[in-house]
Design an enzyme around this catalytic site. Structure first.
Site, PDB file in Angstrom:
ATOM      1  N   ASP A 199      -6.931   4.128  -4.549  1.00  0.00           N
ATOM      2  CA  ASP A 199      -7.626   3.912  -3.282  1.00  0.00           C
ATOM      3  C   ASP A 199      -8.312   5.267  -3.013  1.00  0.00           C
ATOM      4  O   ASP A 199      -8.526   6.024  -3.973  1.00  0.00           O
ATOM      5  CB  ASP A 199      -6.630   3.522  -2.166  1.00  0.00           C
ATOM      6  CG  ASP A 199      -7.313   2.949  -0.927  1.00  0.00           C
ATOM      7  OD1 ASP A 199      -7.655   1.754  -0.940  1.00  0.00           O
ATOM      8  OD2 ASP A 199      -7.525   3.676   0.064  1.00  0.00           O
ATOM      9  N   LYS A 223       0.871  -1.185   0.000  1.00  0.00           N
ATOM     10  CA  LYS A 223       0.000   0.000   0.000  1.00  0.00           C
ATOM     11  C   LYS A 223       0.899   1.223   0.000  1.00  0.00           C
ATOM     12  O   LYS A 223       2.043   1.155   0.458  1.00  0.00           O
ATOM     13  CB  LYS A 223      -0.858   0.007   1.264  1.00  0.00           C
ATOM     14  CG  LYS A 223      -2.156   0.735   1.087  1.00  0.00           C
ATOM     15  CD  LYS A 223      -3.186  -0.154   0.425  1.00  0.00           C
ATOM     16  CE  LYS A 223      -4.436   0.589   0.053  1.00  0.00           C
ATOM     17  NZ  LYS A 223      -5.495  -0.362  -0.354  1.00  0.00           N
TER      18      LYS A 223
HETATM   19  N1  GLU Z   1      -7.243  -0.060  -3.074  1.00  0.00           N
HETATM   20  C1  GLU Z   1      -7.931  -1.238  -3.447  1.00  0.00           C
HETATM   21  C2  GLU Z   1      -7.981  -2.197  -2.276  1.00  0.00           C
HETATM   22  O1  GLU Z   1      -8.057  -1.774  -1.152  1.00  0.00           O
HETATM   23  C3  GLU Z   1      -7.439  -1.842  -4.748  1.00  0.00           C
HETATM   24  C4  GLU Z   1      -6.002  -2.194  -4.802  1.00  0.00           C
HETATM   25  C5  GLU Z   1      -5.520  -2.606  -6.209  1.00  0.00           C
HETATM   26  O2  GLU Z   1      -6.316  -2.668  -7.134  1.00  0.00           O
HETATM   27  O3  GLU Z   1      -4.326  -2.869  -6.322  1.00  0.00           O
HETATM   28  O4  GLU Z   1      -7.995  -3.386  -2.434  1.00  0.00           O
END
Ligand code: GLU
Length: 458
Positions: A172, A132
């Site tokens: 996100d 993240k």
């Molecule tokens: N932010 C999204 C999640 O919490 C997607 C992450 C992504 O597609 O890599 O899963």
């Protein structure tokens, strides 16, 4: 010592160490506590995880990068922000996980999100690790030029870390198609590579159909799977959805496909209740195109009323006072506490399916699990549709093809069914059938942990 107390002690020891080595990170502690405590029954049976110190390793990110990010605002002032990428675990594949741009972003928040992402990604059955990133930058009220310059500054550093088989960021909160575009442009300029180093890209330059809809659609597919266990379905159910970003919007859209009626959505200023059902096109126009506050909806639609957050104490989320059959918390972490949980239940809600990451706090989760007539879909299982379609975007990029909407949507449905099945089976295997918190944590963890053991102590 019995296997049971030994397993409990192991979990408590690791959680205590986490507190000591990561002080002042309460949100990460919360996420670690939620996952680790449900792994006790697994450790009772399988001493190998303790022998290989898997827990001690899995709670530490493989690599954390913090970088200064500076851009010039429209008044000519240099604005300084913290940029981060937490590369948590690569046992199953390249690091994968979104970027969050929000004033509350710090290492604590990103460690919680990265940690959750490991298990969520594992549940999808696809080969992706967990990560993240983000920055304490507030996109609200910024001009397009400011957003572009911020994204370019952020991507200049991020580009040193990422790549299609290395680390693949996505969106996100605060990061959508526009931001991914600006970051991808900068990545390409710096590296001279047109590869799938980001997901959530525009459709004409490598993006996948259904990526925008995926988290919301996936959460509704998951809710249907939960209801099937009670020979029930979504048809005719009234639903409340917190948030009004892409998760909430496409949850609402998919609920209509199943004959349900979404009646409330929210943003940080308050919520709207529309007795006729949320007008998804109007919501999209206001939120995606005009980037307006949710109160504007009630000015346009006479059947809707707006309730401001100022009417509620700071720790309460007003939307959970709206009586409903099913609730989809799809805004942010810790937006649903014990009082909210009790209010929902007492007003007749019998299904809670989490679209956001860790929206319910630990007390609220315990309350939901204690109610045998309530179905609970925890975030890492229920909201995995977004990252799953991100992985499908990576697959399309790698093979230089693009699949139709129906193809991707069918794959998404099958992935959500798979996640439900393995989580349900694990809950049964460990003696608490239907407890998807337990099942998803064990099923998600086991796969990563076994891969870590196979790959040696790295
Ligand atoms: N932010 C999204 C999640 O919490 C997607 C992450 C992504 O597609 O890599 O899963």
């Amino acid at each position: 010592m019995s296997a049971k107390s030994n397993a409990k002690n192991y979990v408590n020891d690791v959680l205590n160490t986490v507190k000591i080595v990561s002080p002042r990170q309460p949100i990460f502690h919360q996420a670690a506590t939620e996952v680790l405590q449900s792994l006790v029954p697994l450790f009772e049976r399988e001493p190998k995880y303790q022998k290989h110190s898997v827990l001690d390793r899995i709670v530490l990110p493989e690599k954390t990068t913090i970088f200064r990010t500076v851009y010039i605002d429209d008044k000519g002032k240099a604005c300084v922000h913290f940029g981060y990428r937490v590369e948590f675990n690569s046992a199953l594949g390249p690091y994968k996980g979104g970027l969050r741009f929000h004033p509350t972003v710090n290492l604590d928040v990103l460690k919680f999100l990265g940690f959750e992402q490991i298990f969520k990604n594992s549940l999808t059955g696809l080969n992706i690790g967990g990560a993240k990133g983000g920055a304490n930058f507030d996109p609200k009220g910024k001009s397009d030029g400011e957003i572009m310059r911020f994204c370019q500054a952020f991507a200049s550093e991020l580009s040193k870390l990422i790549g299609d088989v290395k680390d693949v960021p996505a969106g996100d909160i605060g990061v959508g198609a526009r931001e991914i575009g600006y970051m991808y442009g900068q990545y390409k300029k710096i590296t001279s590579r047109f590869d799938g180093a980001f997901t959530g890209k525009g459709l004409s330059w490598g993006g996948s159909l259904v990526r925008t809809e995926a988290t919301g659609y996936g959460s509704v597919y998951f809710a249907e799977e939960l209801l099937k266990t009670k020979n029930d379905n979504l048809e005719g159910k009234t639903c409340t959805i917190s948030g009004s970003g892409n998760v909430a919007i496409y949850t609402a859209q998919k609920l209509y496909h199943y004959g349900a009626k979404p009646i409330a959505v929210s943003d940080s200023s308050g919520y709207i209740y529309d007795k006729e059902g949320i007008d998804v096109e109007l919501l999209k126009e206001l939120k995606e195109v005009k980037r307006e506050r949710i109160s504007e909806y009630a000015k346009i639609k006479p059947s809707a009323k707006f309730v401001s957050v100022s009417k509620y104490p700071k720790d309460r989320n007003g939307i959970w006072d709206v009586p409903c059959d099913a609730a989809f918390p799809s805004a942010t972490q810790n937006e649903l506490n014990l009082e909210d949980a009790k209010t929902l239940y007492n007003n007749g809600c019998r299904l809670v399916c989490e679209g956001a990451n860790m929206p319910s706090n630990l007390e609220a989760i315990d309350f939901f699990l204690s109610k045998k007539d309530l179905l609970f879909g925890p975030a890492k299982a229920a909201n995995a549709g977004g990252v799953a379609v991100s992985a499908l975007e990576m697959a399309q990029n790698a093979s230089m093809t693009s699949w139709s909407f129906e193809e991707v949507d069918t794959k998404l449905q099958n992935i959500m069914k798979h996640i439900f099945k393995i989580s349900y089976e694990a809950s049964k295997e460990f003696g608490d059938e239907g407890n998807i918190v337990l099942g998803s944590n064990i099923a998600g963890f086991r796969k990563v942990a076994d891969a870590m053991i196979d790959q040696g102590y790295i």
